[in-house]
Scaffold this motif. Structure first.
Motif, PDB file in Angstrom:
ATOM      1  N   GLU A 259       0.832  -1.188   0.069  1.00 48.10           N
ATOM      2  CA  GLU A 259      -0.059   0.176   0.056  1.00 48.10           C
ATOM      3  C   GLU A 259       0.799   1.312  -0.111  1.00 48.10           C
ATOM      4  OE1 GLU A 259      -3.747   2.088   2.356  1.00 48.10           O
ATOM      5  OE2 GLU A 259      -2.684   0.243   3.430  1.00 48.10           O
ATOM      6  N   LYS A 260       2.025   1.176   0.715  1.00 48.68           N
ATOM      7  CA  LYS A 260       2.806   2.365   0.754  1.00 48.68           C
ATOM      8  C   LYS A 260       3.662   2.649  -0.571  1.00 48.68           C
ATOM      9  CE  LYS A 260       3.419   1.484   5.694  1.00 48.68           C
ATOM     10  NZ  LYS A 260       4.599   1.008   6.862  1.00 48.68           N
ATOM     11  N   LEU A 261       3.953   1.253  -1.192  1.00 46.84           N
ATOM     12  CA  LEU A 261       4.796   1.231  -2.261  1.00 46.84           C
ATOM     13  C   LEU A 261       3.918   1.893  -3.544  1.00 46.84           C
ATOM     14  CD1 LEU A 261       7.151  -1.758  -2.273  1.00 46.84           C
ATOM     15  CD2 LEU A 261       7.525   0.410  -1.523  1.00 46.84           C
ATOM     16  N   GLU A 262       2.630   1.510  -3.457  1.00 45.00           N
ATOM     17  CA  GLU A 262       1.705   2.022  -4.582  1.00 45.00           C
ATOM     18  C   GLU A 262       1.535   3.549  -4.664  1.00 45.00           C
ATOM     19  OE1 GLU A 262      -1.822   3.305  -6.500  1.00 45.00           O
ATOM     20  OE2 GLU A 262      -1.638   3.505  -4.270  1.00 45.00           O
ATOM     21  N   LYS A 263       1.526   4.129  -3.632  1.00 37.56           N
ATOM     22  CA  LYS A 263       1.347   5.642  -3.368  1.00 37.56           C
ATOM     23  C   LYS A 263       2.720   6.018  -3.934  1.00 37.56           C
ATOM     24  CE  LYS A 263      -1.893   5.165   0.699  1.00 37.56           C
ATOM     25  NZ  LYS A 263      -1.735   5.740   1.761  1.00 37.56           N
ATOM     26  N   ILE A 264       3.773   5.588  -3.754  1.00 39.94           N
ATOM     27  CA  ILE A 264       4.949   6.082  -4.151  1.00 39.94           C
ATOM     28  C   ILE A 264       4.943   6.041  -5.711  1.00 39.94           C
ATOM     29  CG2 ILE A 264       7.434   6.113  -4.269  1.00 39.94           C
ATOM     30  CD1 ILE A 264       7.124   5.192  -1.306  1.00 39.94           C
TER      31      ILE A 264
END
Length: 216
Positions: free
Chosen positions: A68-73
């Motif tokens: 979820e964090k990597l998708e936002k990046i």
């Protein structure tokens, strides 16, 4: 456009081969080496410059909540799900949970590429369509339901000849490898080249020169 790649294996090879195949058309920024972790992804994105035309980034996870964090990046517009295996499985309660977590990378993608023959991945991705209703699939495989249908594989002394069809067009390519992993990685790349509307003759010419990569 930004290509986001996840899966248990093949992320780095697919990324480097796509860089090789698409560099004549695009100025590309990509993940260095295997920079696909919670630290590696931000370091990769920070390389972006104003005149870059295409981004290709890997995303790897070892426990729930990380993607979820990597998708936002990364915010990929085109996604590639390479495959699923036992790598980093200890952080997940089941194979299904690991696949669902990886699918988080594609929740706002426009198009997703994956192998239709991986039934466990195919099943979980149907659930993703309920979240991202505008998502288009570009599947490949021996399955007759695949968009890019793999019709024939012929191994030779110099590599592997692959014949595939997509929307009535025939693609005959030769890659200088014979192992199953390279075949799978090459098919992901072929699907991306078709997505970018690269001419079939150009695809064939470049595929036969795919480089061998020294991996970690």
């Amino acid at each position: 456009p930004v290509i986001g790649i996840t899966g248990s294996n093949g992320k780095t090879v697919v990324k480097e081969w796509l860089h090789f195949l698409l560099s004549p058309e695009y100025r590309i920024v990509r993940s260095p080496k295997s920079y696909n972790s919670q630290i590696g992804v931000p370091l990769s994105i920070w390389q972006m410059e104003a005149d870059d035309q295409l981004g290709i980034f890997e995303a790897g996870i070892s426990q729930p909540g990380e993607m979820e964090k990597l998708e936002k990046i990364i915010q990929p517009t085109l996604g590639i799900f390479t495959n699923i295996g036992e790598a980093h499985s200890e952080g997940f309660s089941s194979q299904e949970e690991k696949i669902r977590e990886k699918c988080t990378l594609f929740r706002d993608c426009k198009t997703l590429i994956y192998c239709k023959d991986h039934e466990d991945i195919d099943l979980q991705l149907q659930g993703l369509l309920k979240i991202n209703k505008g998502l288009k699939m570009l599947t490949w495989g021996e399955s007759t339901h695949a968009d890019l249908h793999l019709r024939a594989i012929d191994k030779t002394l110099r590599g592997t000849r692959i014949d595939a069809t997509h929307k009535g067009s025939v693609y005959s390519i030769h890659i200088p490898f014979t192992d199953a992993a390279s075949l799978e990685n090459a098919m992901h790349c072929l699907a991306v080249m078709i997505y970018f509307s690269i001419d079939a003759d150009v695809i064939a010419e470049r595929m036969q020169d795919l480089p061998a990569l020294a991996m970690r």
